[in-house]
Design a protein around this motif. Structure first.
Motif, mmCIF file in Angstrom:
data_model
loop_
_atom_site.group_PDB
_atom_site.id
_atom_site.type_symbol
_atom_site.label_atom_id
_atom_site.label_comp_id
_atom_site.label_asym_id
_atom_site.label_seq_id
_atom_site.Cartn_x
_atom_site.Cartn_y
_atom_site.Cartn_z
ATOM 1 N N VAL A 28 17.270 28.360 4.148
ATOM 2 C CA VAL A 28 17.789 27.470 3.098
ATOM 3 C C VAL A 28 17.721 28.166 1.741
ATOM 4 O O VAL A 28 18.589 27.978 0.893
ATOM 5 N N GLY A 29 16.697 29.001 1.540
ATOM 6 C CA GLY A 29 16.606 29.758 0.295
ATOM 7 C C GLY A 29 17.719 30.783 0.164
ATOM 8 O O GLY A 29 18.191 31.066 -0.940
ATOM 9 N N ALA A 30 18.171 31.339 1.292
ATOM 10 C CA ALA A 30 19.219 32.361 1.268
ATOM 11 C C ALA A 30 20.622 31.774 1.284
ATOM 12 O O ALA A 30 21.542 32.336 0.698
ATOM 13 N N LEU A 58 17.946 19.264 0.996
ATOM 14 C CA LEU A 58 18.170 20.707 1.169
ATOM 15 C C LEU A 58 18.286 21.409 -0.181
ATOM 16 O O LEU A 58 17.760 22.508 -0.360
ATOM 17 N N ARG A 59 18.955 20.761 -1.134
ATOM 18 C CA ARG A 59 19.057 21.365 -2.470
ATOM 19 C C ARG A 59 17.683 21.464 -3.123
ATOM 20 O O ARG A 59 17.380 22.436 -3.813
ATOM 21 N N GLY A 60 16.849 20.446 -2.873
ATOM 22 C CA GLY A 60 15.495 20.493 -3.394
ATOM 23 C C GLY A 60 14.670 21.603 -2.752
ATOM 24 O O GLY A 60 13.909 22.304 -3.427
ATOM 25 N N LEU A 61 14.827 21.772 -1.446
ATOM 26 C CA LEU A 61 14.112 22.845 -0.754
ATOM 27 C C LEU A 61 14.591 24.209 -1.234
ATOM 28 O O LEU A 61 13.794 25.134 -1.424
ATOM 29 N N HIS A 62 15.898 24.338 -1.455
ATOM 30 C CA HIS A 62 16.454 25.587 -1.995
ATOM 31 C C HIS A 62 15.842 25.878 -3.371
ATOM 32 O O HIS A 62 15.440 27.013 -3.647
ATOM 33 N N ALA A 63 15.774 24.856 -4.208
ATOM 34 C CA ALA A 63 15.189 25.043 -5.541
ATOM 35 C C ALA A 63 13.716 25.435 -5.435
ATOM 36 O O ALA A 63 13.253 26.339 -6.143
ATOM 37 N N LEU A 64 12.959 24.784 -4.540
ATOM 38 C CA LEU A 64 11.551 25.143 -4.353
ATOM 39 C C LEU A 64 11.402 26.577 -3.857
ATOM 40 O O LEU A 64 10.495 27.295 -4.285
ATOM 41 N N HIS A 66 13.088 28.970 -4.631
ATOM 42 C CA HIS A 66 13.325 29.847 -5.775
ATOM 43 C C HIS A 66 12.377 29.541 -6.942
ATOM 44 O O HIS A 66 12.594 30.013 -8.052
ATOM 45 N N GLY A 67 11.351 28.728 -6.674
ATOM 46 C CA GLY A 67 10.332 28.451 -7.686
ATOM 47 C C GLY A 67 10.745 27.462 -8.758
ATOM 48 O O GLY A 67 10.106 27.394 -9.804
ATOM 49 N N ASP A 68 11.778 26.681 -8.525
ATOM 50 C CA ASP A 68 12.292 25.735 -9.518
ATOM 51 C C ASP A 68 11.844 24.311 -9.171
ATOM 52 O O ASP A 68 12.586 23.559 -8.541
ATOM 53 N N LEU A 69 10.638 23.943 -9.581
ATOM 54 C CA LEU A 69 10.096 22.620 -9.273
ATOM 55 C C LEU A 69 10.903 21.518 -9.944
ATOM 56 O O LEU A 69 11.195 20.492 -9.325
ATOM 57 N N ALA A 70 11.308 21.717 -11.180
ATOM 58 C CA ALA A 70 12.101 20.695 -11.883
ATOM 59 C C ALA A 70 13.433 20.466 -11.178
ATOM 60 O O ALA A 70 13.866 19.325 -11.005
ATOM 61 N N GLY A 74 14.666 17.054 -9.308
ATOM 62 C CA GLY A 74 15.953 16.470 -9.683
ATOM 63 C C GLY A 74 16.869 16.265 -8.495
ATOM 64 O O GLY A 74 17.697 15.365 -8.485
ATOM 65 N N ALA A 75 16.708 17.096 -7.465
ATOM 66 C CA ALA A 75 17.552 16.973 -6.279
ATOM 67 C C ALA A 75 17.084 15.820 -5.397
ATOM 68 O O ALA A 75 17.888 15.023 -4.921
ATOM 69 N N ASN A 76 15.783 15.739 -5.137
ATOM 70 C CA ASN A 76 15.237 14.649 -4.319
ATOM 71 C C ASN A 76 13.725 14.634 -4.480
ATOM 72 O O ASN A 76 13.001 15.360 -3.769
ATOM 73 N N ALA A 77 13.246 13.792 -5.369
ATOM 74 C CA ALA A 77 11.812 13.717 -5.662
ATOM 75 C C ALA A 77 11.009 13.256 -4.445
ATOM 76 O O ALA A 77 9.889 13.720 -4.218
ATOM 77 N N LEU A 78 11.565 12.360 -3.656
ATOM 78 C CA LEU A 78 10.855 11.867 -2.476
ATOM 79 C C LEU A 78 10.673 12.979 -1.452
ATOM 80 O O LEU A 78 9.613 13.101 -0.844
ATOM 81 N N ALA A 79 11.695 13.793 -1.260
ATOM 82 C CA ALA A 79 11.579 14.913 -0.318
ATOM 83 C C ALA A 79 10.521 15.900 -0.794
ATOM 84 O O ALA A 79 9.714 16.383 0.006
ATOM 85 N N VAL A 80 10.492 16.200 -2.086
ATOM 86 C CA VAL A 80 9.495 17.124 -2.623
ATOM 87 C C VAL A 80 8.085 16.561 -2.397
ATOM 88 O O VAL A 80 7.182 17.294 -1.997
ATOM 89 N N ALA A 81 7.919 15.264 -2.622
ATOM 90 C CA ALA A 81 6.619 14.643 -2.347
ATOM 91 C C ALA A 81 6.288 14.753 -0.861
ATOM 92 O O ALA A 81 5.139 15.031 -0.492
ATOM 93 N N GLY A 82 7.288 14.565 -0.011
ATOM 94 C CA GLY A 82 7.076 14.701 1.430
ATOM 95 C C GLY A 82 6.678 16.115 1.811
ATOM 96 O O GLY A 82 5.808 16.311 2.664
#
Length: 141
Positions: A28-30, A58-64, A66-70, A74-82
């Motif tokens: 997902v990062g690639a 998936l966009r949130g996981l891609h951002a994570l 790449h080290g982009d927590l914000a 912004g993509a899906n706060a619930l998924a990031v918490a999960g």
């Protein structure tokens, strides 16, 4: 008396799960989900225009990746918490495996399952209402 299990065997399951997830995150990062045509579209969003609780995950996981927590929030706060909760459970699983070879048993009480379902439902409803625009994928910030 319980037979003593070797350390590599005790850690095989949690490390196997970590390897599988690392491969998924690397993919997902690639392969950027922000570019159209890379992943299937969400059927609920496609057919109804409503955001499901996973839209933007998936966009949130891609951002994570790449080290982009914000950006991930912004993509899906619930998924990031999960993802964070899963990481905590995984760490506990590793500690238990190191100590005594114990597994990771998740036995939530019924009220906890109802609370989790209520949280997901509230997140889904709010992100689809006009005042929940901050929870819409890509619109936070």
């Amino acid at each position: 008396m319980r037979e003593r299990v070797s350390l590599p065997r005790r850690l095989a399951a949690p490390l196997g799960v970590a390897a599988g997830l690392a491969a998924a995150v690397a993919y997902v990062g690639a392969v950027d989900p922000n570019r159209p045509g890379r992943y299937p579209a969400c059927p609920l969003l496609h057919w109804t225009g409503l955001y499901c609780p996973a839209c933007g995950g998936l966009r949130g996981l891609h951002a994570l990746a790449h080290g982009d927590l914000a950006g991930a929030l912004g993509a899906n706060a619930l998924a990031v918490a999960g993802y964070a909760v899963f990481a905590g459970f995984w760490a506990v699983w590793c500690v238990r495996a190191l100590r005594d070879g114990g597994g990771m048993r998740v036995a939530l009480r019924p009220w906890a399952w109802w609370a989790l379902g209520g949280l997901v439902l509230a997140f889904t409803v709010i992100r689809n209402l006009p005042f929940g625009e901050l929870l819409v994928p890509g619109r936070a910030g």
